[in-house]
Design a protein around this motif. Structure first.
Motif, PDB file in Angstrom:
ATOM      1  N   ALA A 155     -24.874  22.652 -39.588  1.00 30.40           N
ATOM      2  CA  ALA A 155     -24.080  23.586 -38.961  1.00 30.40           C
ATOM      3  C   ALA A 155     -23.850  23.189 -37.630  1.00 30.40           C
ATOM      4  O   ALA A 155     -24.510  22.086 -37.140  1.00 30.40           O
ATOM      5  CB  ALA A 155     -24.945  24.801 -38.690  1.00 30.40           C
ATOM      6  N   ILE A 156     -22.994  23.800 -36.674  1.00 38.87           N
ATOM      7  CA  ILE A 156     -22.674  23.554 -35.348  1.00 38.87           C
ATOM      8  C   ILE A 156     -22.498  24.874 -34.583  1.00 38.87           C
ATOM      9  O   ILE A 156     -21.614  25.694 -34.978  1.00 38.87           O
ATOM     10  CB  ILE A 156     -21.719  22.510 -35.177  1.00 38.87           C
ATOM     11  N   ILE A 157     -23.368  24.903 -33.809  1.00 42.41           N
ATOM     12  CA  ILE A 157     -23.257  26.366 -32.679  1.00 42.41           C
ATOM     13  C   ILE A 157     -23.809  27.523 -33.786  1.00 42.41           C
ATOM     14  O   ILE A 157     -23.201  28.573 -33.679  1.00 42.41           O
ATOM     15  CB  ILE A 157     -22.211  26.657 -32.032  1.00 42.41           C
ATOM     16  N   GLY A 158     -24.624  27.257 -34.863  1.00 46.93           N
ATOM     17  CA  GLY A 158     -24.867  28.313 -35.733  1.00 46.93           C
ATOM     18  C   GLY A 158     -23.851  28.430 -37.000  1.00 46.93           C
ATOM     19  O   GLY A 158     -24.217  29.095 -37.937  1.00 46.93           O
ATOM     20  N   ILE A 159     -22.727  27.872 -37.012  1.00 50.75           N
ATOM     21  CA  ILE A 159     -21.656  28.175 -37.859  1.00 50.75           C
ATOM     22  C   ILE A 159     -21.881  26.799 -38.975  1.00 50.75           C
ATOM     23  O   ILE A 159     -21.787  25.690 -38.509  1.00 50.75           O
ATOM     24  CB  ILE A 159     -20.287  28.010 -37.225  1.00 50.75           C
ATOM     25  N   PRO A 160     -21.849  27.049 -40.212  1.00 54.54           N
ATOM     26  CA  PRO A 160     -22.111  26.173 -41.071  1.00 54.54           C
ATOM     27  C   PRO A 160     -20.856  25.085 -40.949  1.00 54.54           C
ATOM     28  O   PRO A 160     -19.733  25.364 -40.814  1.00 54.54           O
ATOM     29  CB  PRO A 160     -21.920  26.935 -42.644  1.00 54.54           C
ATOM     30  N   PHE A 161     -20.878  23.763 -41.057  1.00 58.59           N
ATOM     31  CA  PHE A 161     -20.261  22.675 -40.760  1.00 58.59           C
ATOM     32  C   PHE A 161     -19.204  22.830 -41.880  1.00 58.59           C
ATOM     33  O   PHE A 161     -17.987  22.523 -41.702  1.00 58.59           O
ATOM     34  CB  PHE A 161     -20.909  21.525 -40.472  1.00 58.59           C
ATOM     35  N   ALA A 162     -19.532  22.804 -43.229  1.00 58.45           N
ATOM     36  CA  ALA A 162     -18.860  22.673 -44.543  1.00 58.45           C
ATOM     37  C   ALA A 162     -19.493  23.147 -45.467  1.00 58.45           C
ATOM     38  O   ALA A 162     -20.998  22.756 -45.623  1.00 58.45           O
ATOM     39  CB  ALA A 162     -18.306  21.155 -44.399  1.00 58.45           C
ATOM     40  N   ASP A 163     -18.784  23.446 -46.546  1.00 58.14           N
ATOM     41  CA  ASP A 163     -19.383  23.669 -47.823  1.00 58.14           C
ATOM     42  C   ASP A 163     -20.134  22.679 -48.484  1.00 58.14           C
ATOM     43  O   ASP A 163     -19.493  21.646 -48.613  1.00 58.14           O
ATOM     44  CB  ASP A 163     -18.497  24.413 -48.779  1.00 58.14           C
ATOM     45  N   GLY A 164     -21.046  22.953 -48.845  1.00 66.33           N
ATOM     46  CA  GLY A 164     -21.907  22.125 -49.739  1.00 66.33           C
ATOM     47  C   GLY A 164     -22.639  20.970 -48.827  1.00 66.33           C
ATOM     48  O   GLY A 164     -23.126  19.992 -49.272  1.00 66.33           O
ATOM     49  N   LEU A 165     -22.519  20.807 -47.592  1.00 68.62           N
ATOM     50  CA  LEU A 165     -23.013  19.796 -46.603  1.00 68.62           C
ATOM     51  C   LEU A 165     -24.588  19.941 -46.675  1.00 68.62           C
ATOM     52  O   LEU A 165     -25.392  19.165 -46.401  1.00 68.62           O
ATOM     53  CB  LEU A 165     -22.543  19.829 -45.234  1.00 68.62           C
ATOM     54  N   GLY A 166     -25.105  21.310 -46.776  1.00 63.05           N
ATOM     55  CA  GLY A 166     -26.563  21.499 -46.785  1.00 63.05           C
ATOM     56  C   GLY A 166     -27.340  20.891 -47.608  1.00 63.05           C
ATOM     57  O   GLY A 166     -28.522  20.519 -47.466  1.00 63.05           O
ATOM     58  N   ALA A 167     -26.718  20.369 -48.813  1.00 67.59           N
ATOM     59  CA  ALA A 167     -27.605  19.463 -49.700  1.00 67.59           C
ATOM     60  C   ALA A 167     -27.734  18.017 -49.334  1.00 67.59           C
ATOM     61  O   ALA A 167     -28.762  17.278 -49.509  1.00 67.59           O
ATOM     62  CB  ALA A 167     -26.574  19.243 -50.823  1.00 67.59           C
ATOM     63  N   TYR A 168     -26.896  17.762 -48.153  1.00 70.46           N
ATOM     64  CA  TYR A 168     -27.162  16.326 -47.634  1.00 70.46           C
ATOM     65  C   TYR A 168     -27.958  16.397 -46.224  1.00 70.46           C
ATOM     66  O   TYR A 168     -28.202  15.224 -45.442  1.00 70.46           O
ATOM     67  CB  TYR A 168     -25.719  15.726 -47.509  1.00 70.46           C
ATOM     68  N   THR A 169     -28.440  17.578 -45.705  1.00 77.67           N
ATOM     69  CA  THR A 169     -29.013  17.593 -44.532  1.00 77.67           C
ATOM     70  C   THR A 169     -30.578  17.059 -44.434  1.00 77.67           C
ATOM     71  O   THR A 169     -31.023  17.102 -45.538  1.00 77.67           O
ATOM     72  CB  THR A 169     -28.776  18.865 -43.952  1.00 77.67           C
ATOM     73  N   GLN A 170     -30.841  16.831 -43.634  1.00 77.55           N
ATOM     74  CA  GLN A 170     -32.420  16.299 -43.628  1.00 77.55           C
ATOM     75  C   GLN A 170     -32.972  16.965 -42.249  1.00 77.55           C
ATOM     76  O   GLN A 170     -32.881  16.856 -41.063  1.00 77.55           O
ATOM     77  CB  GLN A 170     -32.657  14.602 -43.073  1.00 77.55           C
ATOM     78  N   THR A 171     -33.945  17.558 -42.472  1.00 79.23           N
ATOM     79  CA  THR A 171     -34.576  18.573 -41.624  1.00 79.23           C
ATOM     80  C   THR A 171     -35.577  17.450 -40.333  1.00 79.23           C
ATOM     81  O   THR A 171     -35.568  17.938 -39.431  1.00 79.23           O
ATOM     82  CB  THR A 171     -36.106  19.075 -42.497  1.00 79.23           C
ATOM     83  N   LEU A 172     -35.677  16.339 -41.001  1.00 80.47           N
ATOM     84  CA  LEU A 172     -36.156  15.508 -39.860  1.00 80.47           C
ATOM     85  C   LEU A 172     -35.379  15.374 -38.536  1.00 80.47           C
ATOM     86  O   LEU A 172     -36.109  15.214 -37.589  1.00 80.47           O
ATOM     87  CB  LEU A 172     -35.887  14.133 -40.347  1.00 80.47           C
ATOM     88  N   PHE A 173     -34.065  15.824 -38.447  1.00 72.10           N
ATOM     89  CA  PHE A 173     -33.380  15.542 -37.405  1.00 72.10           C
ATOM     90  C   PHE A 173     -33.515  16.874 -36.468  1.00 72.10           C
ATOM     91  O   PHE A 173     -33.157  16.482 -35.297  1.00 72.10           O
ATOM     92  CB  PHE A 173     -31.710  15.473 -37.727  1.00 72.10           C
TER      93      PHE A 173
END
Length: 200
Positions: A155-173
């Motif tokens: 997400a950016i400023i709390g708004i989801p960046f793109a559909d399905g991107l959540g599967a590729y995110t890394q909590t590490l960041f």
């Protein structure tokens, strides 16, 4: 003195985060989101500009023996003003920034510019210097925040960046190691650009 050079040096040539490596504590702590990064950047810019101007005006009245304590009192006055404004108009952001908001008082960027620039120059040059350094700090925080938020939460400023991107995110960041990793890569990139410019 060229005022445009003084302004732009804080954004590029002498960026407080990527070049001078100052203010690392709030840089790593508040860049988990763009919103917090903007809030901290603008608050620091306000304090930096106002304290630079006041310090440049009173520099001849301040004895050398108590110079640093007086500079800190001036900075603390503007930090208190920022805290009160944020509490009145942006309470959620004030809570999100937490302890790092009052710690602007001891931010080495602000005290460093007061000692190295404002105490040796006039109010107009000090205002321009503070504005340039503050905007450089804000841009650096926003860049770090954007990268960490997109890669860490999709997400950016709390708004989801793109559909399905959540599967590729890394909590590490969003965590501290991700902050160090992102900061290190960006600093390396800026050093590479500076090195290329010198070789031309």
């Amino acid at each position: 003195m060229n005022l445009s050079t003084e302004f732009f040096k804080g954004i590029f040539k002498e960026n407080p985060v990527f070049v001078l490596v100052l203010g690392m504590c709030p840089t790593l702590a508040v860049t988990t989101s763009v919103e917090k990064a903007i809030g901290m950047g603008l608050a620091s810019t306000f304090v930096l500009v106002c304290s630079n101007v006041i310090i440049s005006l009173i520099k001849r009245l301040v004895p050398d023996e108590v110079r640093i304590p007086i500079f800190i009192v001036v900075i603390a006055t503007f930090v208190t003003l920022v805290k009160l404004i944020m509490a009145a108009y942006f309470p959620a952001l004030k809570v999100a920034l937490g302890i790092f908001l009052p710690l602007i008082v001891v931010n080495c960027i602000i005290l460093g510019r007061a000692e190295a620039f404002a105490s040796k120059n006039g109010p107009v040059a000090s205002l321009i210097d503070g504005l340039g350094m503050g905007l450089g700090f804000t841009v650096a925080l926003m860049l770090l925040g954007a990268i960490r938020e997109v890669l860490g939460s999709g997400a950016i400023i709390g708004i989801p960046f793109a559909d399905g991107l959540g599967a590729y995110t890394q909590t590490l960041f969003i965590l501290a190691p991700g902050g160090f990793l992102t900061l290190g890569l960006l600093m390396g990139f800026f050093n590479y650009l500076a090195l290329r410019k010198k070789r031309r």
